[in-house]
Design a protein around this motif. Structure first.
Motif, PDB file in Angstrom:
ATOM      1  N   ALA A  66      33.137  25.794  24.897  1.00 45.68           N
ATOM      2  CA  ALA A  66      32.825  25.276  26.402  1.00 45.68           C
ATOM      3  C   ALA A  66      32.284  26.573  26.914  1.00 45.68           C
ATOM      4  CB  ALA A  66      34.323  25.058  27.370  1.00 45.68           C
ATOM      5  N   PRO A  67      31.372  26.206  28.019  1.00 48.08           N
ATOM      6  CA  PRO A  67      30.517  27.515  28.439  1.00 48.08           C
ATOM      7  C   PRO A  67      31.414  28.792  28.763  1.00 48.08           C
ATOM      8  CG  PRO A  67      29.789  25.306  29.501  1.00 48.08           C
ATOM      9  CD  PRO A  67      30.934  24.888  28.546  1.00 48.08           C
ATOM     10  N   TYR A  68      31.038  29.974  28.873  1.00 46.20           N
ATOM     11  CA  TYR A  68      31.966  30.997  28.949  1.00 46.20           C
ATOM     12  C   TYR A  68      31.934  31.376  30.551  1.00 46.20           C
ATOM     13  CZ  TYR A  68      31.506  33.109  24.484  1.00 46.20           C
ATOM     14  OH  TYR A  68      31.686  33.332  23.043  1.00 46.20           O
ATOM     15  N   ARG A  69      33.183  31.597  31.031  1.00 46.66           N
ATOM     16  CA  ARG A  69      33.539  31.536  32.284  1.00 46.66           C
ATOM     17  C   ARG A  69      34.434  32.967  32.540  1.00 46.66           C
ATOM     18  NH1 ARG A  69      32.720  27.236  35.324  1.00 46.66           N
ATOM     19  NH2 ARG A  69      32.572  25.367  34.116  1.00 46.66           N
ATOM     20  N   ILE A  70      34.461  33.381  33.814  1.00 50.15           N
ATOM     21  CA  ILE A  70      35.298  34.588  34.240  1.00 50.15           C
ATOM     22  C   ILE A  70      36.608  34.695  33.817  1.00 50.15           C
ATOM     23  CG2 ILE A  70      35.808  34.123  36.778  1.00 50.15           C
ATOM     24  CD1 ILE A  70      34.873  37.154  37.139  1.00 50.15           C
ATOM     25  N   THR A  71      37.231  35.699  33.300  1.00 48.88           N
ATOM     26  CA  THR A  71      38.723  35.664  33.046  1.00 48.88           C
ATOM     27  C   THR A  71      39.383  36.343  34.119  1.00 48.88           C
ATOM     28  OG1 THR A  71      38.425  37.952  31.920  1.00 48.88           O
ATOM     29  CG2 THR A  71      38.177  35.904  30.569  1.00 48.88           C
ATOM     30  N   ARG A  72      40.555  36.574  34.176  1.00 49.59           N
ATOM     31  CA  ARG A  72      41.365  37.084  35.153  1.00 49.59           C
ATOM     32  C   ARG A  72      41.251  38.614  35.130  1.00 49.59           C
ATOM     33  NH1 ARG A  72      43.904  35.326  39.149  1.00 49.59           N
ATOM     34  NH2 ARG A  72      44.756  33.491  37.783  1.00 49.59           N
ATOM     35  N   LEU A  73      40.876  39.374  34.155  1.00 49.61           N
ATOM     36  CA  LEU A  73      40.476  40.620  34.130  1.00 49.61           C
ATOM     37  C   LEU A  73      39.173  40.883  34.907  1.00 49.61           C
ATOM     38  CD1 LEU A  73      41.257  43.387  33.025  1.00 49.61           C
ATOM     39  CD2 LEU A  73      40.006  43.027  30.941  1.00 49.61           C
ATOM     40  N   GLY A  74      38.210  39.801  34.551  1.00 52.87           N
ATOM     41  CA  GLY A  74      37.026  40.042  35.285  1.00 52.87           C
ATOM     42  C   GLY A  74      37.111  39.673  36.865  1.00 52.87           C
ATOM     43  N   LEU A  75      38.024  38.800  37.041  1.00 51.10           N
ATOM     44  CA  LEU A  75      38.318  38.658  38.447  1.00 51.10           C
ATOM     45  C   LEU A  75      38.839  39.909  39.146  1.00 51.10           C
ATOM     46  CD1 LEU A  75      39.798  35.152  38.571  1.00 51.10           C
ATOM     47  CD2 LEU A  75      37.538  35.674  39.564  1.00 51.10           C
ATOM     48  N   GLU A  76      39.653  40.641  38.523  1.00 55.20           N
ATOM     49  CA  GLU A  76      40.203  41.951  39.181  1.00 55.20           C
ATOM     50  C   GLU A  76      39.068  42.930  38.961  1.00 55.20           C
ATOM     51  OE1 GLU A  76      43.494  42.829  36.495  1.00 55.20           O
ATOM     52  OE2 GLU A  76      44.535  41.089  37.162  1.00 55.20           O
ATOM     53  N   ALA A  77      37.861  43.062  38.263  1.00 55.41           N
ATOM     54  CA  ALA A  77      37.106  44.015  38.074  1.00 55.41           C
ATOM     55  C   ALA A  77      35.947  44.009  38.907  1.00 55.41           C
ATOM     56  CB  ALA A  77      36.483  43.977  36.703  1.00 55.41           C
ATOM     57  N   VAL A  78      35.741  42.448  39.641  1.00 56.17           N
ATOM     58  CA  VAL A  78      34.651  42.386  40.434  1.00 56.17           C
ATOM     59  C   VAL A  78      34.845  42.641  42.013  1.00 56.17           C
ATOM     60  CG1 VAL A  78      35.210  40.149  40.845  1.00 56.17           C
ATOM     61  CG2 VAL A  78      32.937  40.744  40.977  1.00 56.17           C
ATOM     62  N   ARG A  79      33.835  43.323  42.502  1.00 50.83           N
ATOM     63  CA  ARG A  79      33.906  43.823  43.732  1.00 50.83           C
ATOM     64  C   ARG A  79      33.809  42.607  44.877  1.00 50.83           C
ATOM     65  NH1 ARG A  79      31.328  48.340  41.738  1.00 50.83           N
ATOM     66  NH2 ARG A  79      29.400  47.702  42.700  1.00 50.83           N
ATOM     67  N   ALA A  80      34.299  42.531  45.974  1.00 46.58           N
ATOM     68  CA  ALA A  80      34.039  41.428  47.106  1.00 46.58           C
ATOM     69  C   ALA A  80      32.693  41.639  47.636  1.00 46.58           C
ATOM     70  CB  ALA A  80      35.141  41.481  47.986  1.00 46.58           C
ATOM     71  N   GLN A  81      32.003  40.721  47.970  1.00 49.21           N
ATOM     72  CA  GLN A  81      30.610  40.864  48.408  1.00 49.21           C
ATOM     73  C   GLN A  81      30.603  39.621  49.485  1.00 49.21           C
ATOM     74  OE1 GLN A  81      28.035  40.142  44.940  1.00 49.21           O
ATOM     75  NE2 GLN A  81      28.041  42.038  44.329  1.00 49.21           N
ATOM     76  N   LEU A  82      29.872  39.740  50.258  1.00 47.06           N
ATOM     77  CA  LEU A  82      29.345  38.649  51.192  1.00 47.06           C
ATOM     78  C   LEU A  82      28.392  37.687  50.607  1.00 47.06           C
ATOM     79  CD1 LEU A  82      28.495  40.440  54.591  1.00 47.06           C
ATOM     80  CD2 LEU A  82      30.469  38.660  54.073  1.00 47.06           C
ATOM     81  N   ASP A  83      28.696  36.493  50.924  1.00 49.62           N
ATOM     82  CA  ASP A  83      27.816  35.590  50.400  1.00 49.62           C
ATOM     83  C   ASP A  83      27.025  34.726  51.457  1.00 49.62           C
ATOM     84  OD1 ASP A  83      26.846  33.256  48.820  1.00 49.62           O
ATOM     85  OD2 ASP A  83      28.418  32.048  49.065  1.00 49.62           O
ATOM     86  N   ASN A  84      25.846  35.536  51.657  1.00 48.59           N
ATOM     87  CA  ASN A  84      24.781  35.140  52.489  1.00 48.59           C
ATOM     88  C   ASN A  84      24.205  33.843  52.412  1.00 48.59           C
ATOM     89  OD1 ASN A  84      25.424  37.530  53.684  1.00 48.59           O
ATOM     90  ND2 ASN A  84      23.832  38.655  52.243  1.00 48.59           N
ATOM     91  N   ARG A  85      24.802  32.750  52.792  1.00 48.23           N
ATOM     92  CA  ARG A  85      24.418  31.308  52.763  1.00 48.23           C
ATOM     93  C   ARG A  85      23.687  30.880  53.909  1.00 48.23           C
ATOM     94  NH1 ARG A  85      25.456  27.792  48.539  1.00 48.23           N
ATOM     95  NH2 ARG A  85      26.307  29.055  46.691  1.00 48.23           N
TER      96      ARG A  85
END
Length: 85
Positions: A66-85
């Motif tokens: 299947a296509p590549y998706r983020i892992t649990r480790l990746g979720l822990e590494a990413v910083r929170a960002q505002l989603d300007n929609r």
């Protein structure tokens, strides 16, 4: 973990439901990738070099071809960002 700005941008898109589609050659090696957001837009930052770095750090993974998706480790590494929609 030390993550560059481009890696952070791609991981954030993946955390929101995006995916990385990959193209393999006849030998089975990945030769091209497309980082797609959940809305279907393609990210320019999603290069093959960036893909290899994320995969080597185990921040993204694919299951069953299947296509590549983020892992649990990746979720822990990413910083929170505002989603300007």
């Amino acid at each position: 973990m030390n993550i560059s700005r481009c890696e952070q941008r791609v991981l954030h898109a993946l955390a929101q439901g995006g995916q990385i589609n990959h193209i393999r050659d006849t030998k089975g090696t990945i030769v091209a990738v497309d980082c797609m957001t959940r809305d279907g837009f393609r990210l320019v930052d999603g290069t093959i070099e960036l893909f290899k770095r994320l995969k080597r750090r185990r921040l993204i993974a694919s299951r069953g071809g299947a296509p590549y998706r983020i892992t649990r480790l990746g979720l822990e590494a990413v910083r929170a960002q505002l989603d300007n929609r």
